[in-house]
Design a protein around this motif. Sequence first.
Motif, PDB file in Angstrom:
ATOM      1  N   PRO A   1       1.036  -1.357   0.390  1.00 19.68           N
ATOM      2  CA  PRO A   1       0.222   0.485   0.064  1.00 19.68           C
ATOM      3  C   PRO A   1       0.855   1.274  -0.091  1.00 19.68           C
ATOM      4  N   PHE A   2       2.162   1.323  -0.010  1.00 20.57           N
ATOM      5  CA  PHE A   2       2.862   2.299  -0.050  1.00 20.57           C
ATOM      6  C   PHE A   2       3.086   3.096  -1.104  1.00 20.57           C
ATOM      7  N   TYR A   3       2.708   4.440  -1.445  1.00 21.47           N
ATOM      8  CA  TYR A   3       3.529   4.864  -2.601  1.00 21.47           C
ATOM      9  C   TYR A   3       4.378   4.865  -2.760  1.00 21.47           C
ATOM     10  N   ALA A   4       5.107   4.500  -4.084  1.00 20.75           N
ATOM     11  CA  ALA A   4       6.868   5.205  -4.594  1.00 20.75           C
ATOM     12  C   ALA A   4       6.759   6.970  -5.379  1.00 20.75           C
ATOM     13  N   GLU A   5       7.497   7.900  -5.026  1.00 17.44           N
ATOM     14  CA  GLU A   5       7.944   8.516  -5.060  1.00 17.44           C
ATOM     15  C   GLU A   5       7.545   8.936  -6.693  1.00 17.44           C
ATOM     16  N   SER A   6       6.857   9.880  -8.278  1.00 16.52           N
ATOM     17  CA  SER A   6       6.430  10.111  -8.735  1.00 16.52           C
ATOM     18  C   SER A   6       5.234  10.803  -9.384  1.00 16.52           C
ATOM     19  N   GLY A   7       5.118  11.554 -10.069  1.00 15.54           N
ATOM     20  CA  GLY A   7       4.239  13.007 -10.561  1.00 15.54           C
ATOM     21  C   GLY A   7       4.129  13.546  -9.631  1.00 15.54           C
ATOM     22  N   GLY A   8       5.139  14.047  -8.675  1.00 13.16           N
ATOM     23  CA  GLY A   8       5.909  15.360  -7.788  1.00 13.16           C
ATOM     24  C   GLY A   8       5.422  15.026  -6.463  1.00 13.16           C
ATOM     25  N   GLN A   9       4.346  13.636  -6.263  1.00 10.65           N
ATOM     26  CA  GLN A   9       3.663  13.331  -5.434  1.00 10.65           C
ATOM     27  C   GLN A   9       5.117  12.905  -4.311  1.00 10.65           C
ATOM     28  N   ILE A  10       5.881  13.149  -3.442  1.00 10.13           N
ATOM     29  CA  ILE A  10       7.442  11.899  -2.831  1.00 10.13           C
ATOM     30  C   ILE A  10       5.918  10.587  -1.710  1.00 10.13           C
ATOM     31  N   GLY A  11       7.226   9.661  -2.109  1.00 14.46           N
ATOM     32  CA  GLY A  11       6.984   9.111  -1.008  1.00 14.46           C
ATOM     33  C   GLY A  11       6.522   8.822  -0.043  1.00 14.46           C
ATOM     34  N   ASP A  12       5.596   7.353   0.495  1.00 14.94           N
ATOM     35  CA  ASP A  12       5.039   6.739   1.930  1.00 14.94           C
ATOM     36  C   ASP A  12       5.769   6.828   2.708  1.00 14.94           C
ATOM     37  N   GLN A  13       6.085   7.071   3.968  1.00 13.06           N
ATOM     38  CA  GLN A  13       6.602   6.182   4.911  1.00 13.06           C
ATOM     39  C   GLN A  13       5.912   5.680   5.778  1.00 13.06           C
ATOM     40  N   GLY A  14       5.991   4.808   6.736  1.00 14.11           N
ATOM     41  CA  GLY A  14       5.533   4.222   7.786  1.00 14.11           C
ATOM     42  C   GLY A  14       6.408   2.806   7.791  1.00 14.11           C
ATOM     43  N   GLU A  15       5.782   1.720   8.353  1.00 12.26           N
ATOM     44  CA  GLU A  15       6.462   0.376   8.906  1.00 12.26           C
ATOM     45  C   GLU A  15       5.782  -0.816   8.274  1.00 12.26           C
ATOM     46  N   LEU A  16       6.954  -2.204   8.226  1.00 14.73           N
ATOM     47  CA  LEU A  16       6.782  -3.130   7.970  1.00 14.73           C
ATOM     48  C   LEU A  16       7.457  -4.228   9.238  1.00 14.73           C
ATOM     49  N   TYR A  17       6.016  -5.147   9.141  1.00 13.90           N
ATOM     50  CA  TYR A  17       6.431  -6.026  10.239  1.00 13.90           C
ATOM     51  C   TYR A  17       5.817  -6.974  10.336  1.00 13.90           C
ATOM     52  N   THR A  18       6.223  -8.143  11.208  1.00 19.33           N
ATOM     53  CA  THR A  18       5.477  -9.280  11.417  1.00 19.33           C
ATOM     54  C   THR A  18       5.971  -9.673  12.976  1.00 19.33           C
ATOM     55  N   ARG A  19       5.850 -11.235  13.593  1.00 14.66           N
ATOM     56  CA  ARG A  19       5.273 -10.986  14.898  1.00 14.66           C
ATOM     57  C   ARG A  19       6.584 -10.307  15.751  1.00 14.66           C
ATOM     58  N   ASN A  20       7.989 -10.943  15.665  1.00 21.09           N
ATOM     59  CA  ASN A  20       9.285 -10.439  15.624  1.00 21.09           C
ATOM     60  C   ASN A  20      10.032  -9.235  14.910  1.00 21.09           C
ATOM     61  N   SER A  21       9.821  -9.056  14.342  1.00 17.48           N
ATOM     62  CA  SER A  21      10.475  -8.191  13.351  1.00 17.48           C
ATOM     63  C   SER A  21       9.653  -6.500  13.085  1.00 17.48           C
ATOM     64  N   LEU A  22       9.869  -5.754  12.948  1.00 17.16           N
ATOM     65  CA  LEU A  22       9.664  -4.024  12.147  1.00 17.16           C
ATOM     66  C   LEU A  22      10.675  -3.696  11.872  1.00 17.16           C
ATOM     67  N   PHE A  23      10.197  -3.093  10.218  1.00 13.63           N
ATOM     68  CA  PHE A  23      11.565  -2.840  10.029  1.00 13.63           C
ATOM     69  C   PHE A  23      10.143  -0.688   9.542  1.00 13.63           C
ATOM     70  N   SER A  24      11.615   0.004   9.903  1.00  8.83           N
ATOM     71  CA  SER A  24      10.489   1.668   9.787  1.00  8.83           C
ATOM     72  C   SER A  24      10.801   2.118   8.628  1.00  8.83           C
ATOM     73  N   VAL A  25      10.161   2.762   7.592  1.00  7.15           N
ATOM     74  CA  VAL A  25      10.327   2.442   6.403  1.00  7.15           C
ATOM     75  C   VAL A  25      10.430   4.428   5.871  1.00  7.15           C
ATOM     76  N   ILE A  26      11.656   5.057   5.675  1.00  8.93           N
ATOM     77  CA  ILE A  26      11.680   6.287   5.385  1.00  8.93           C
ATOM     78  C   ILE A  26      11.631   7.101   3.837  1.00  8.93           C
ATOM     79  N   ASP A  27      10.962   5.680   3.347  1.00  5.57           N
ATOM     80  CA  ASP A  27      11.099   6.434   1.680  1.00  5.57           C
ATOM     81  C   ASP A  27      10.539   5.501   0.484  1.00  5.57           C
ATOM     82  N   THR A  28      10.183   5.643   0.093  1.00  7.80           N
ATOM     83  CA  THR A  28       8.929   4.393  -1.130  1.00  7.80           C
ATOM     84  C   THR A  28       9.504   5.329  -2.628  1.00  7.80           C
TER      85      THR A  28
END
Length: 872
Positions: free
Chosen positions: A492-519
Amino acid sequence: MKSSAEIRKAFLDYFYSKDHEIIPSSSLIPANDPTLLFTNAGMVQFKDIFLGYERRSYQRATSAQRCMRAGGKHNDLENVGYTARHHTFFEMLGNFSFGDYFKREAISYAWDFLTNVLDFPPDKLWVTVFEEDDEAADIWLKEIGINPNRFSRCGSDDNFWSMGDIGPCGPCSEIFYDHGPSVAGGPPGSPDQDGDRYIEIWNLVFMQYNRDEKGQLSSLPKPSVDTGMGLERLAAILQGVHNNYDIDLFRTLIAAITNLPATHSYDLQSPSLRVIADHIRSCTFLIIDGIQPSNEGRGYVLRRIIRRAIRHGHKLGLNTPFFYKLVNPLVEEMGSAYPELIRGQQQAIQVLKLEEERFNETLDHGLKILEQDIVNLLGSEISGGTVFKLYDTFGFPIDLTADIARERGLSIDIAGFDKEMAKQRARAQAASRFKDQNIQLPVNTETKFTGYNTLQGDGAIISLFRIVNDTITPVDQLNMEEEGIVVLNQTPFYAESGGQIGDQGELYTRNSLFSVIDTRKQGYTHLHLGKVVTGILRIGEIIQSQVNANYRVPTKMNHSATHLLHAALREILGHHVAQKGSLVTPDRLRFDFSHSGAITQSQLNEIEQLVNAKIRENLPVETIIMPLQKALDSGVTALFGEKYGESVRVLKMGDFSTELCGGTHIGQTGEINLFKIVSETGIAAGIRRIEALTGKLALDWIEHNEAMLETIASQLKVVPNKISEKILQLQQQIAHQEKELRLLKTKLINSEGTDLSAQAQEIKGMKVLAAFLEEADINHLRSTVDQLKSKLGTAVIVLGSVTENKVILIAGVTKNATQYIKAGDLVNFVAEQTGGRGGGRPDMAQAGGKDPSKLGTALKSVPSWVEKNVSK
């Protein structure tokens, strides 16, 4: 004889009959490609297909592509007009296979088209292949049956093509036309191959390998074909001329030039005619593709070409604006093949006319800058910085600056100029709005985007990349605290294009967490950039996605507001307005657009009010998926610099705005709440920029400014609605005080002149005065010299002062004494003693110095110097 239009049509029709999709020419500005300044070949618009980043519904294509070679690696500018076949703008005919047919069909099609459609005699053609390509050689010699005496094998310099140092590459087969023994030159591969007898007309590239970082070649799973044939070269041969500038396309333009009124008769062999005919094509197409003259990047190249054309016009005696008048003949000649020429005709005329008028104006401004630099010169050399400024900002040819310098006994700093030019070239190469997206990874997986209607979802990890010190390495897992890139099969993360910057957020499982700073996006692949906060990520795992709503929602509001702003600009300012760039973030929106004049505050208010009216109407925001061509045919607005697939999203906001857009948007315009323009500026010739806020940030801005007004009103001791009256009153008061101050300064100068005149001594019938004035600026010194000259009669005067630890000097000589003493000689004599130099007119000159401690002694030496140098 075949016209250029007939050749172009015959080529496209032929390959259409061979099941090729006819693809319209792309822009001269490569979409989403930071590696190229301009589109320089027909394959550029298909580059992502060859790299595997993009897929189309067809496997065969043909096109007539407009190309540009002026600036960057591919630069033919200085040769244009002086050779038979160099152009800044040209058309490349091409046929392409994306993993469909290969060498046999490509060679067969080329030979059939040349010999049967265009009726080229086989004995006028010469074929080359790569020296190691036995397969292509056998097809030519054994299957096509060409004459072995008109065939040669060449090395990799001539017959091996690559997209870059790494990536797709392969052997070439080139077809040459033989102009016959009356023209100097030997066949390809011979020692005298650089002559003009054999002219390359078609290059067939067989893309069959991939070159890795170590230079090793491996076979591509789907070998492809990329061909290119220059329309102008082909037309010259078919029209029986040896010079491209003698073909119908250029004859029409050159005739239009010679019909313009000039101060002297035309020399039809003048290279200047060819320069102008070439340059009107490149300049017009650049403008309709969204480039405006400027001092950097692509706009810098455009400005340079325009001014080069104007200088050549002056050589022909065209001393009033003329270049823009050639747009109409160009449109008549090429408009049927390129309908965008017709649509952008008036815009091109307006931009070229304005640029030419400005260039003529800047000649005067540039001369004033040069004169001022010479007056303040401390040495005998005009700095490279000044020479470059005159060239870059005012359009001065370097030889013009050099001529003026020679007249004054000065020189110019060529090395310094070259250094500044190198910096400019570096800036031009770096100028790309996609520069920060230049991540190229060995992935071509299509990521399904699910984020139009949700901010959550799950997906499988397809690829992982570790980032260490800007080095990106593919890995099977990412560990805690490691930075990297995650590729999912859907997101569901929008990737930067058309002037709109990429999304931020999180990817996670029960035991791990990845912080998304750019898409970001590479082809169809979404790249999630960030850092592992906890746990370990492994390829193949199912991972949950959560987009940061506080980041996405205001971004959507700003993006939708951008569309409303675009429509409002077109309604208020006119339909010539077109987007030239945008930036959409959660904090603000920025919109660049074409408009040649300044925008009044009244117009800005009207634009803002119209956008807010559409917000209050709460228009529905809906998207429709349709074929690209159908959308364009219906009049939908396409955005500058964007690359579209075969199917596109058409975004509608009621009946007010309809544009192509793949970005994310709110559901009703009322969700934007409030729209506020916070700045409007010009950023280049014919380009304006608006920055604006929406929602709570817009309200916060308004409240902040109201608080500022309250503070200002309190300080001025008035109510807020009386602030402007109070400011006007203060301005009038200041103006009155400044007038009184000027009168006092005049009285002081008169008093000083009277006091100083008493210090003058008479030498050989002239009053000579050299004096130091405490804390006087250059204007004060000049005014005092004028006063003294009127008081002393026949006089020689030098006044000096020190400002910011630098010596300033003025020398004045009355008109009746300049036959004996020149002010420039005198001021230089004094300045040299303080480590400086200067110059000016015989009756008034100024100089600077570096050592204030020497000024007193230098001034005392004036009387003896005058006595020594006066001869009656």
